[in-house]
Design a protein around this motif. Structure first.
Motif, mmCIF file in Angstrom:
data_model
loop_
_atom_site.group_PDB
_atom_site.id
_atom_site.type_symbol
_atom_site.label_atom_id
_atom_site.label_comp_id
_atom_site.label_asym_id
_atom_site.label_seq_id
_atom_site.Cartn_x
_atom_site.Cartn_y
_atom_site.Cartn_z
ATOM 1 N N LEU A 22 -6.045 -35.339 55.595
ATOM 2 C CA LEU A 22 -5.320 -36.600 55.512
ATOM 3 C C LEU A 22 -4.383 -36.609 54.305
ATOM 4 C CD1 LEU A 22 -8.199 -39.128 56.288
ATOM 5 C CD2 LEU A 22 -6.454 -38.277 57.867
ATOM 6 N N ARG A 23 -3.223 -37.175 54.480
ATOM 7 C CA ARG A 23 -2.263 -37.279 53.375
ATOM 8 C C ARG A 23 -2.806 -38.175 52.266
ATOM 9 N NH1 ARG A 23 3.982 -39.444 54.086
ATOM 10 N NH2 ARG A 23 4.602 -39.303 51.894
ATOM 11 N N PHE A 24 -3.512 -39.226 52.653
ATOM 12 C CA PHE A 24 -4.151 -40.129 51.705
ATOM 13 C C PHE A 24 -5.649 -40.130 51.998
ATOM 14 C CE2 PHE A 24 0.161 -41.835 52.425
ATOM 15 C CZ PHE A 24 0.666 -41.737 51.135
ATOM 16 N N PRO A 25 -6.381 -39.167 51.460
ATOM 17 C CA PRO A 25 -7.799 -39.015 51.826
ATOM 18 C C PRO A 25 -8.687 -40.171 51.400
ATOM 19 C CG PRO A 25 -7.207 -37.532 50.021
ATOM 20 C CD PRO A 25 -5.932 -38.112 50.537
ATOM 21 N N GLU A 26 -8.251 -40.962 50.415
ATOM 22 C CA GLU A 26 -9.070 -42.087 49.959
ATOM 23 C C GLU A 26 -8.747 -43.387 50.687
ATOM 24 O OE1 GLU A 26 -11.588 -41.504 48.006
ATOM 25 O OE2 GLU A 26 -10.931 -39.407 47.966
ATOM 26 N N ALA A 27 -7.749 -43.390 51.558
ATOM 27 C CA ALA A 27 -7.392 -44.609 52.298
ATOM 28 C C ALA A 27 -8.566 -45.050 53.163
ATOM 29 C CB ALA A 27 -6.166 -44.347 53.172
ATOM 30 N N SER A 28 -8.828 -46.342 53.184
ATOM 31 C CA SER A 28 -9.948 -46.834 53.983
ATOM 32 C C SER A 28 -9.634 -48.221 54.524
ATOM 33 C CB SER A 28 -11.239 -46.884 53.155
ATOM 34 O OG SER A 28 -11.149 -47.867 52.151
ATOM 35 N N ILE A 29 -10.282 -48.555 55.608
ATOM 36 C CA ILE A 29 -10.088 -49.862 56.237
ATOM 37 C C ILE A 29 -10.428 -50.983 55.259
ATOM 38 C CG2 ILE A 29 -10.911 -51.396 58.074
ATOM 39 C CD1 ILE A 29 -9.141 -49.169 59.123
ATOM 40 N N GLU A 30 -11.460 -50.768 54.436
ATOM 41 C CA GLU A 30 -11.907 -51.814 53.505
ATOM 42 C C GLU A 30 -10.846 -52.148 52.451
ATOM 43 O OE1 GLU A 30 -15.411 -49.785 55.264
ATOM 44 O OE2 GLU A 30 -13.571 -49.107 54.295
ATOM 45 N N ASP A 31 -9.943 -51.202 52.180
ATOM 46 C CA ASP A 31 -8.947 -51.402 51.123
ATOM 47 C C ASP A 31 -7.585 -51.846 51.650
ATOM 48 O OD1 ASP A 31 -10.780 -50.677 49.181
ATOM 49 O OD2 ASP A 31 -10.232 -48.551 49.260
ATOM 50 N N ILE A 32 -7.476 -52.156 52.931
ATOM 51 C CA ILE A 32 -6.198 -52.608 53.479
ATOM 52 C C ILE A 32 -5.793 -53.926 52.827
ATOM 53 C CG2 ILE A 32 -5.004 -53.430 55.559
ATOM 54 C CD1 ILE A 32 -6.708 -51.523 57.184
ATOM 55 N N ASP A 33 -4.532 -54.007 52.429
ATOM 56 C CA ASP A 33 -3.988 -55.215 51.804
ATOM 57 C C ASP A 33 -3.407 -56.118 52.898
ATOM 58 O OD1 ASP A 33 -2.814 -57.161 50.302
ATOM 59 O OD2 ASP A 33 -1.415 -55.848 49.243
ATOM 60 N N PHE A 34 -4.199 -57.109 53.291
ATOM 61 C CA PHE A 34 -3.719 -58.049 54.313
ATOM 62 C C PHE A 34 -2.880 -59.175 53.714
ATOM 63 C CE2 PHE A 34 -7.479 -56.203 56.412
ATOM 64 C CZ PHE A 34 -6.919 -55.837 57.627
ATOM 65 N N ALA A 35 -2.877 -59.281 52.389
ATOM 66 C CA ALA A 35 -2.127 -60.361 51.738
ATOM 67 C C ALA A 35 -0.631 -60.063 51.684
ATOM 68 C CB ALA A 35 -2.673 -60.594 50.325
ATOM 69 N N ALA A 36 -0.272 -58.781 51.684
ATOM 70 C CA ALA A 36 1.138 -58.415 51.629
ATOM 71 C C ALA A 36 1.859 -58.923 52.877
ATOM 72 C CB ALA A 36 1.278 -56.901 51.523
ATOM 73 N N PRO A 37 3.058 -59.496 52.717
ATOM 74 C CA PRO A 37 3.785 -60.078 53.859
ATOM 75 C C PRO A 37 4.437 -59.014 54.739
ATOM 76 C CG PRO A 37 5.099 -60.264 51.873
ATOM 77 C CD PRO A 37 3.792 -59.670 51.450
ATOM 78 N N ARG A 38 3.631 -58.359 55.569
ATOM 79 C CA ARG A 38 4.188 -57.327 56.449
ATOM 80 C C ARG A 38 3.736 -57.480 57.893
ATOM 81 N NH1 ARG A 38 0.764 -51.918 54.816
ATOM 82 N NH2 ARG A 38 -1.135 -52.948 54.141
ATOM 83 N N GLY A 39 3.162 -58.634 58.248
ATOM 84 C CA GLY A 39 2.815 -58.916 59.639
ATOM 85 C C GLY A 39 1.605 -58.191 60.151
ATOM 86 N N LEU A 40 0.720 -57.758 59.252
ATOM 87 C CA LEU A 40 -0.479 -57.025 59.665
ATOM 88 C C LEU A 40 -1.602 -58.019 59.944
ATOM 89 C CD1 LEU A 40 -1.719 -54.247 60.113
ATOM 90 C CD2 LEU A 40 -2.338 -54.193 57.691
ATOM 91 N N ASP A 41 -2.029 -58.082 61.201
ATOM 92 C CA ASP A 41 -3.040 -59.046 61.622
ATOM 93 C C ASP A 41 -4.444 -58.517 61.329
ATOM 94 O OD1 ASP A 41 -4.914 -59.979 64.178
ATOM 95 O OD2 ASP A 41 -3.606 -61.558 63.434
ATOM 96 N N ARG A 42 -5.211 -59.291 60.548
ATOM 97 C CA ARG A 42 -6.541 -58.845 60.150
ATOM 98 C C ARG A 42 -7.467 -58.703 61.357
ATOM 99 N NH1 ARG A 42 -9.861 -59.257 55.502
ATOM 100 N NH2 ARG A 42 -8.213 -60.371 54.378
ATOM 101 N N ARG A 43 -7.480 -59.675 62.244
ATOM 102 C CA ARG A 43 -8.410 -59.637 63.372
ATOM 103 C C ARG A 43 -8.142 -58.430 64.264
ATOM 104 N NH1 ARG A 43 -9.252 -64.986 66.900
ATOM 105 N NH2 ARG A 43 -10.099 -65.601 64.865
ATOM 106 N N ASN A 44 -6.878 -58.190 64.576
ATOM 107 C CA ASN A 44 -6.526 -57.059 65.434
ATOM 108 C C ASN A 44 -6.863 -55.730 64.759
ATOM 109 O OD1 ASN A 44 -5.192 -55.708 67.704
ATOM 110 N ND2 ASN A 44 -3.539 -55.266 66.265
ATOM 111 N N THR A 45 -6.576 -55.636 63.462
ATOM 112 C CA THR A 45 -6.849 -54.397 62.728
ATOM 113 C C THR A 45 -8.340 -54.103 62.680
ATOM 114 O OG1 THR A 45 -4.881 -54.762 61.355
ATOM 115 C CG2 THR A 45 -6.531 -53.214 60.524
ATOM 116 N N MET A 46 -9.139 -55.120 62.395
ATOM 117 C CA MET A 46 -10.574 -54.909 62.307
ATOM 118 C C MET A 46 -11.181 -54.606 63.673
ATOM 119 S SD MET A 46 -10.760 -54.983 59.164
ATOM 120 C CE MET A 46 -12.522 -54.650 59.017
ATOM 121 N N ALA A 47 -10.582 -55.156 64.715
ATOM 122 C CA ALA A 47 -11.050 -54.827 66.066
ATOM 123 C C ALA A 47 -10.785 -53.355 66.374
ATOM 124 C CB ALA A 47 -10.359 -55.724 67.094
#
Length: 216
Positions: A23-48
């Protein structure tokens, strides 16, 4: 002791899968996703999606958005999650992939490389669409997606919207065949907003601050 041994073996299996994933970012994880940033990333859909049902049913995932919106990092977070769910994972950048395939044709590794790309349970193709495809690259991409269709899952990131992929592939017949195997059974996430790198960059120095540096 038995529970500890089971946990240790599971942890080792995940570590091995992550090592193989590259992986290019081996430490990236679902738990660390920034949902507060204004980029249209839906938390419910992502967690599903993080539950991994799309991997079990051999569906695809497409992440699109402007440069710097976090597509590659998010792709690696899904890759790490897939490894946790006991799926084999491989990350490749598309421009580098085509270079490797061209070299593999020359040194006899091509069948083994294609086999590796088609067998892995989650193939992450990062930076698709940075350039138009040659005839050989179109054939190679078709060969990969054809072997994976409804057998394995593929995650693709691209700056170019899906609506423009047909023109990017250029050959209408081949484009239809490729997109039919990628897009129609794919979940999509479109990231919006400014570059995350720009948001996280330190503020520029003011004129007075520059003067203090130049004349302490």
């Amino acid at each position: 002791m038995l529970d500890r041994e089971i946990a240790m073996r599971a942890d080792k299996r995940v570590r091995n899968r992550l090592a193989s994933a590259k992986l290019r970012f081996p430490e990236a994880s679902i738990e660390d996703i920034d949902f507060a940033a204004p980029r249209g990333l839906d938390r419910r859909n992502t967690m599903a999606l993080a539950q991994g049902e799309w991997l079990k049913t051999h569906e695809n995932l497409i992440l699109t958005g402007q440069t710097g919106t976090g597509k590659s990092w998010l792709a690696c977070a899904f890759g790490r999650q897939a490894a946790r769910l006991d799926h084999s994972v491989l990350y490749v950048r598309v421009p580098r992939l085509f270079e490797d395939l061209a070299l593999a044709r020359l040194d006899g590794r091509y069948p083994r490389l294609i086999d590796k790309l088609t067998r892995v349970q989650l193939l992450i193709l990062d930076d698709f669409g940075t350039h138009s495809l040659t005839d050989q690259q179109r054939f190679q991409l078709f060969e990969i997606v054809e072997e994976r269709y409804r057998r394995k899952s593929t995650l693709i990131t691209a700056q170019v919207p899906v609506a423009r992929w047909h023109d990017l592939i250029a050959n209408p017949t081949v484009a239809d065949a490729i997109l039919d195997r990628i897009v129609h059974n794919a979940h999509r996430i479109t990231l919006q907003g400014d570059s995350m790198r720009k948001q996280k960059a330190p503020p520029l120095l003011t004129g007075d601050e520059n003067g203090e540096i130049n004349h302490p």
